[in-house]
Design a protein around this motif. Sequence first.
Motif, PDB file in Angstrom:
ATOM      1  N   MET A   1      30.289  42.232  64.491  1.00 26.69           N
ATOM      2  CA  MET A   1      30.413  43.088  65.662  1.00 26.69           C
ATOM      3  C   MET A   1      30.925  44.478  65.320  1.00 26.69           C
ATOM      4  O   MET A   1      30.395  45.481  65.769  1.00 26.69           O
ATOM      5  N   SER A   2      31.960  44.551  64.488  1.00 27.28           N
ATOM      6  CA  SER A   2      32.587  45.845  64.224  1.00 27.28           C
ATOM      7  C   SER A   2      31.957  46.591  63.061  1.00 27.28           C
ATOM      8  O   SER A   2      32.068  47.813  62.974  1.00 27.28           O
ATOM      9  N   GLY A   3      31.274  45.887  62.148  1.00 25.60           N
ATOM     10  CA  GLY A   3      30.667  46.543  61.004  1.00 25.60           C
ATOM     11  C   GLY A   3      31.648  46.904  59.907  1.00 25.60           C
ATOM     12  O   GLY A   3      31.288  47.597  58.951  1.00 25.60           O
ATOM     13  N   THR A   4      32.908  46.467  60.002  1.00 28.05           N
ATOM     14  CA  THR A   4      33.911  46.748  58.979  1.00 28.05           C
ATOM     15  C   THR A   4      33.897  45.640  57.932  1.00 28.05           C
ATOM     16  O   THR A   4      33.572  44.487  58.234  1.00 28.05           O
ATOM     17  N   PRO A   5      34.226  45.977  56.677  1.00 26.16           N
ATOM     18  CA  PRO A   5      34.193  44.949  55.624  1.00 26.16           C
ATOM     19  C   PRO A   5      35.320  43.934  55.796  1.00 26.16           C
ATOM     20  O   PRO A   5      36.378  44.245  56.352  1.00 26.16           O
ATOM     21  N   TRP A   6      35.079  42.742  55.292  1.00 28.64           N
ATOM     22  CA  TRP A   6      36.104  41.712  55.308  1.00 28.64           C
ATOM     23  C   TRP A   6      37.159  42.055  54.270  1.00 28.64           C
ATOM     24  O   TRP A   6      36.850  42.469  53.151  1.00 28.64           O
ATOM     25  N   GLU A   7      38.398  41.866  54.634  1.00 27.52           N
ATOM     26  CA  GLU A   7      39.499  42.125  53.713  1.00 27.52           C
ATOM     27  C   GLU A   7      40.493  40.982  53.779  1.00 27.52           C
ATOM     28  O   GLU A   7      40.658  40.331  54.819  1.00 27.52           O
ATOM     29  N   THR A   8      41.155  40.750  52.663  1.00 26.38           N
ATOM     30  CA  THR A   8      42.203  39.742  52.599  1.00 26.38           C
ATOM     31  C   THR A   8      43.361  40.289  51.782  1.00 26.38           C
ATOM     32  O   THR A   8      43.171  41.102  50.869  1.00 26.38           O
ATOM     33  N   VAL A   9      44.543  39.844  52.122  1.00 23.81           N
ATOM     34  CA  VAL A   9      45.746  40.113  51.337  1.00 23.81           C
ATOM     35  C   VAL A   9      46.312  38.757  50.922  1.00 23.81           C
ATOM     36  O   VAL A   9      46.530  37.882  51.767  1.00 23.81           O
ATOM     37  N   THR A  10      46.527  38.580  49.626  1.00 25.54           N
ATOM     38  CA  THR A  10      47.030  37.313  49.099  1.00 25.54           C
ATOM     39  C   THR A  10      48.398  37.552  48.482  1.00 25.54           C
ATOM     40  O   THR A  10      48.546  38.397  47.587  1.00 25.54           O
ATOM     41  N   LEU A  11      49.389  36.827  48.954  1.00 23.38           N
ATOM     42  CA  LEU A  11      50.748  36.881  48.414  1.00 23.38           C
ATOM     43  C   LEU A  11      50.961  35.667  47.521  1.00 23.38           C
ATOM     44  O   LEU A  11      50.660  34.538  47.921  1.00 23.38           O
ATOM     45  N   THR A  12      51.490  35.884  46.330  1.00 26.11           N
ATOM     46  CA  THR A  12      51.734  34.801  45.375  1.00 26.11           C
ATOM     47  C   THR A  12      53.159  34.903  44.876  1.00 26.11           C
ATOM     48  O   THR A  12      53.611  35.989  44.475  1.00 26.11           O
ATOM     49  N   THR A  13      53.857  33.782  44.876  1.00 23.26           N
ATOM     50  CA  THR A  13      55.225  33.733  44.373  1.00 23.26           C
ATOM     51  C   THR A  13      55.504  32.337  43.837  1.00 23.26           C
ATOM     52  O   THR A  13      54.640  31.448  43.885  1.00 23.26           O
ATOM     53  N   LEU A  14      56.703  32.128  43.317  1.00 26.18           N
ATOM     54  CA  LEU A  14      57.067  30.806  42.816  1.00 26.18           C
ATOM     55  C   LEU A  14      57.145  29.810  43.968  1.00 26.18           C
ATOM     56  O   LEU A  14      57.510  30.165  45.088  1.00 26.18           O
ATOM     57  N   SER A  15      56.819  28.580  43.648  1.00 24.48           N
ATOM     58  CA  SER A  15      56.793  27.554  44.691  1.00 24.48           C
ATOM     59  C   SER A  15      58.159  27.372  45.341  1.00 24.48           C
ATOM     60  O   SER A  15      58.248  27.051  46.516  1.00 24.48           O
ATOM     61  N   ARG A  16      59.202  27.600  44.571  1.00 21.14           N
ATOM     62  CA  ARG A  16      60.551  27.422  45.136  1.00 21.14           C
ATOM     63  C   ARG A  16      60.854  28.454  46.218  1.00 21.14           C
ATOM     64  O   ARG A  16      61.757  28.257  47.041  1.00 21.14           O
ATOM     65  N   ASP A  17      60.116  29.595  46.218  1.00 19.34           N
ATOM     66  CA  ASP A  17      60.363  30.667  47.182  1.00 19.34           C
ATOM     67  C   ASP A  17      59.341  30.694  48.307  1.00 19.34           C
ATOM     68  O   ASP A  17      59.221  31.703  49.003  1.00 19.34           O
ATOM     69  N   ARG A  18      58.610  29.612  48.511  1.00 19.80           N
ATOM     70  CA  ARG A  18      57.557  29.617  49.518  1.00 19.80           C
ATOM     71  C   ARG A  18      58.102  29.826  50.929  1.00 19.80           C
ATOM     72  O   ARG A  18      57.407  30.341  51.801  1.00 19.80           O
ATOM     73  N   ALA A  19      59.340  29.462  51.182  1.00 21.44           N
ATOM     74  CA  ALA A  19      59.927  29.643  52.509  1.00 21.44           C
ATOM     75  C   ALA A  19      60.085  31.116  52.872  1.00 21.44           C
ATOM     76  O   ALA A  19      60.222  31.459  54.058  1.00 21.44           O
ATOM     77  N   LEU A  20      60.042  32.006  51.871  1.00 18.97           N
ATOM     78  CA  LEU A  20      60.200  33.427  52.149  1.00 18.97           C
ATOM     79  C   LEU A  20      58.975  34.016  52.833  1.00 18.97           C
ATOM     80  O   LEU A  20      59.061  35.103  53.407  1.00 18.97           O
ATOM     81  N   PHE A  21      57.834  33.336  52.755  1.00 27.27           N
ATOM     82  CA  PHE A  21      56.638  33.846  53.415  1.00 27.27           C
ATOM     83  C   PHE A  21      56.862  33.998  54.918  1.00 27.27           C
ATOM     84  O   PHE A  21      56.542  35.028  55.514  1.00 27.27           O
ATOM     85  N   GLY A  22      57.406  32.955  55.535  1.00 22.45           N
ATOM     86  CA  GLY A  22      57.669  33.005  56.971  1.00 22.45           C
ATOM     87  C   GLY A  22      58.671  34.085  57.327  1.00 22.45           C
ATOM     88  O   GLY A  22      58.512  34.800  58.335  1.00 22.45           O
ATOM     89  N   THR A  23      59.707  34.234  56.494  1.00 22.70           N
ATOM     90  CA  THR A  23      60.711  35.269  56.754  1.00 22.70           C
ATOM     91  C   THR A  23      60.114  36.669  56.633  1.00 22.70           C
ATOM     92  O   THR A  23      60.400  37.556  57.447  1.00 22.70           O
ATOM     93  N   LEU A  24      59.264  36.863  55.613  1.00 21.83           N
ATOM     94  CA  LEU A  24      58.651  38.169  55.413  1.00 21.83           C
ATOM     95  C   LEU A  24      57.736  38.533  56.580  1.00 21.83           C
ATOM     96  O   LEU A  24      57.765  39.663  57.086  1.00 21.83           O
ATOM     97  N   LEU A  25      56.920  37.575  57.026  1.00 15.84           N
ATOM     98  CA  LEU A  25      56.030  37.849  58.156  1.00 15.84           C
ATOM     99  C   LEU A  25      56.819  38.106  59.432  1.00 15.84           C
ATOM    100  O   LEU A  25      56.421  38.933  60.262  1.00 15.84           O
ATOM    101  N   ALA A  26      57.932  37.423  59.611  1.00 12.12           N
ATOM    102  CA  ALA A  26      58.774  37.665  60.784  1.00 12.12           C
ATOM    103  C   ALA A  26      59.361  39.076  60.743  1.00 12.12           C
ATOM    104  O   ALA A  26      59.446  39.759  61.766  1.00 12.12           O
ATOM    105  N   ASP A  27      59.755  39.526  59.539  1.00 17.05           N
ATOM    106  CA  ASP A  27      60.263  40.894  59.410  1.00 17.05           C
ATOM    107  C   ASP A  27      59.185  41.918  59.730  1.00 17.05           C
ATOM    108  O   ASP A  27      59.448  42.940  60.385  1.00 17.05           O
TER     109      ASP A  27
END
Length: 457
Positions: free
Chosen positions: A160-186
Amino acid sequence: MSEESVPAALASQAELASSSGAAASHANTSFIASIIGDNPYFQAGFGLMGVGVGVTALRKGLSVSSVALRRRLLVSLEINNKDRAYEWFLAWLAHQTAAPRSGWARSHQLSVETAYEQRKNGSAAVLFKLVAGPGTHWLQYKGAWMQVKRERETRSMQLMSGTPWETVTLTTLSRDRALFGTLLADARDLALRGQEGKLVVHTAWGTEWKPFGQPRRKRPLHSVVLEAGVGEKIEEDARAFLARRQWYADRGIPYRRGYLLHGPPGSGKSSFIQALAGSLSYDICLLNLSERGLTDDKLNYLLSNAPERSFILIEDVDAAFNKRVQTSEDGYQSSVTFSGFLNALDGVASGEERIIFLTTNHLDKLDPALIRPGRVDLAALIDDASPEQAKKLFTNFYGGDDVGVDELQRLGNRLEKIVGDGRAAGRRVSMAALQGLFIRNGARQAVAATELFVKVQ
């Protein structure tokens, strides 16, 4: 030769041939062995082949081990540009890049997002925002390092919009996976904090609504001075509509409302809509029917997918359609048809839960089909300044200045008489013109400037 001697001769020949073949085979084997054993080039070749096989096996083992290690020790989060968190995260990333903290790795790959607005008077506003561009970036968040990879698929576009598909991938250590939710909340809190208590204006980009510029400070509703009772009538109707959602649903009536504000230029139509949106904590979606590339289906999609709690504002609708054919000022004929516009307003496929404001300077140019009940539920005249409006605007401007109360009242009465006499003589003055005079002059000079302005009309 006797019969007994024939088999013996054949056997003797066979033994001889066998012994000859064995001797030849032994000779060949001895010859090859002598070449391989005595030739250093063959020995080096076999050695290199063995080293190559070993390196290949080692590389394969390292690759498999790396994949297994990544699966066990690393975790990734993908955000695509159809998700609202995508823009929130990019804005958060741009904010961090603009004011880096200790431990932050500054990004050297940036991308610009340009917002462009063409105004009716010919001027334009352009805003630039720098965000992390396609590529790999690194950041440290709450003591944990993260890899940020922004990828753009240029071979396929959104339908519909004609804009290219884009993705952002965040990668970190498995022990820090809980920070994803905190970062998105910020990131969400940063985006909403920038809009808190402010008005957001959205414009159409293809088939998507995107905020234009920075959120704007809400304008007080009392700062827009209209004829007595006009503003109150519209506000009361809008609040009543918002409070009767279930009433509409129980009676099977589409939950939408249409308003038409008509009157001369500079009378305060757009200003009042902006102030009313701020008073109701609504945003504004500004739609230009003359935009190139806008078609009936795109218009319908935009009206049906407007952001929640927002007014859809279509200004100067009389200039969009002339005898049911849409043309722009330069003669360009758009793909939006008059029937398509009507169907988008209240057709079978039109959306619900929306409030539309139309403005026009020439009510007589509008087709009766456009302003019939159901499409326009309330029409109001926003006229040039009346004597009472002029006096009220004057007191609002200079009420807190050095002018005393008695003098302010005397000057206000004089201004009221000037505007009244001019209106009786057919010399009208707009609220925008009065506001411009008040901004440039003090209280006493403003009255004199208004008197001169009315005389030369």
